[in-house]
Design a protein around this motif. Structure first.
Motif, mmCIF file in Angstrom:
data_model
loop_
_atom_site.group_PDB
_atom_site.id
_atom_site.type_symbol
_atom_site.label_atom_id
_atom_site.label_comp_id
_atom_site.label_asym_id
_atom_site.label_seq_id
_atom_site.Cartn_x
_atom_site.Cartn_y
_atom_site.Cartn_z
ATOM 1 N N UNK A 25 -45.984 71.996 -30.667
ATOM 2 C CA UNK A 25 -46.441 73.390 -30.616
ATOM 3 C C UNK A 25 -47.934 73.517 -30.939
ATOM 4 N N UNK A 26 -48.456 72.542 -31.699
ATOM 5 C CA UNK A 26 -49.865 72.591 -32.106
ATOM 6 C C UNK A 26 -50.742 71.674 -31.254
ATOM 7 N N UNK A 27 -50.240 71.263 -30.107
ATOM 8 C CA UNK A 27 -51.000 70.384 -29.201
ATOM 9 C C UNK A 27 -52.327 71.053 -28.852
ATOM 10 N N UNK A 28 -53.380 70.256 -28.725
ATOM 11 C CA UNK A 28 -54.712 70.827 -28.450
ATOM 12 C C UNK A 28 -54.807 71.428 -27.052
ATOM 13 N N UNK A 29 -54.002 70.964 -26.112
ATOM 14 C CA UNK A 29 -53.993 71.523 -24.753
ATOM 15 C C UNK A 29 -52.984 72.682 -24.727
ATOM 16 N N UNK A 30 -53.437 73.909 -24.462
ATOM 17 C CA UNK A 30 -52.531 75.067 -24.488
ATOM 18 C C UNK A 30 -51.332 74.922 -23.551
ATOM 19 N N UNK A 31 -51.504 74.304 -22.382
ATOM 20 C CA UNK A 31 -50.363 74.176 -21.469
ATOM 21 C C UNK A 31 -49.306 73.248 -22.067
ATOM 22 N N UNK A 32 -49.734 72.236 -22.824
ATOM 23 C CA UNK A 32 -48.784 71.344 -23.498
ATOM 24 C C UNK A 32 -48.045 72.075 -24.619
ATOM 25 N N UNK A 33 -48.780 72.872 -25.395
ATOM 26 C CA UNK A 33 -48.154 73.640 -26.479
ATOM 27 C C UNK A 33 -47.149 74.644 -25.908
ATOM 28 N N UNK A 34 -47.518 75.298 -24.807
ATOM 29 C CA UNK A 34 -46.614 76.265 -24.156
ATOM 30 C C UNK A 34 -45.370 75.541 -23.646
ATOM 31 N N UNK A 35 -45.569 74.403 -22.980
ATOM 32 C CA UNK A 35 -44.443 73.629 -22.469
ATOM 33 C C UNK A 35 -43.493 73.252 -23.601
ATOM 34 N N UNK A 36 -44.050 72.780 -24.709
ATOM 35 C CA UNK A 36 -43.243 72.361 -25.853
ATOM 36 C C UNK A 36 -42.401 73.524 -26.384
ATOM 37 N N UNK A 37 -43.016 74.672 -26.581
ATOM 38 C CA UNK A 37 -42.295 75.844 -27.094
ATOM 39 C C UNK A 37 -41.205 76.304 -26.135
#
Length: 179
Positions: free
Chosen positions: A150-162
């Motif tokens: 959720x705290x990934x530096x790439x917003x698309x990765x954080x969104x994907x994770x959530x």
């Protein structure tokens, strides 16, 4: 004369004598029972006695809704049944019946649940599409989790994770509600 008839005669005569000493407006009832043998129950009561008032008197004397008895079990079964039938929108009680309010509550709760389920299904569809788009830019879920989730530096990765993990709960809730 049978023993039961003699008892009724003696009890009735005694109640008449007792009632002569009551204050004006007071009512008198006599209950004879043997636990577990309802066929032996005897209830003698003044004319015009209101059994609801008798019940209220017993409650003031310590009768509790916490104890177990057939009346409460039947009443609660009726409440649960009214709620369930309302949720199914079937077998509405007759006009003016006390169960109508409960039936209406069941029907309204079901309507709200159906509305929320439809909204959740629609939202889950959109979130699933967004999850797919985000996953195209993010790599694997394990890789995203290893680099912050959720705290990934790439917003698309954080969104994907959530979205990936939120979809488990949403899909499970939909599956349970639609079984």
């Amino acid at each position: 004369m049978s023993a039961t008839e003699r008892f009724h005669e003696v009890a009735n005569d005694s109640l008449v004598r007792i009632s002569e000493h009551l204050w004006p407006g007071a009512k008198l009832a006599l209950v004879v029972y043997e636990p577990g043998k309802p066929k032996l129950d005897i209830v003698l009561k003044d004319q015009g006695i209101d059994l609801n008032e008798v019940l209220s008197t017993l409650r003031r004397a310590g009768l509790s809704i916490d104890g177990d008895n057939a009346y409460k079990r039947d009443l609660l079964d009726s409440v649960v049944g009214s709620l369930a039938l309302g949720a199914q929108n079937s077998n509405a009680p007759p006009a003016g019946h006390w169960g109508q309010r409960l039936w209406d509550i069941g029907r309204e709760e079901r309507a709200q649940t159906v509305g929320l389920l439809k909204a959740l299904m629609k939202l889950t569809g959109v979130a699933g599409e967004c999850e797919q788009i985000a996953s195209n830019y993010s790599g694997t879920i394990d890789g995203v989790s290893e680099h912050g989730g959720d705290d990934h530096e790439d917003p698309s990765c954080a969104i994907f994770h959530r979205l990936y993990y939120a979809m488990f709960d949403a899909r499970a809730a939909i599956a349970k509600a639609t079984q």
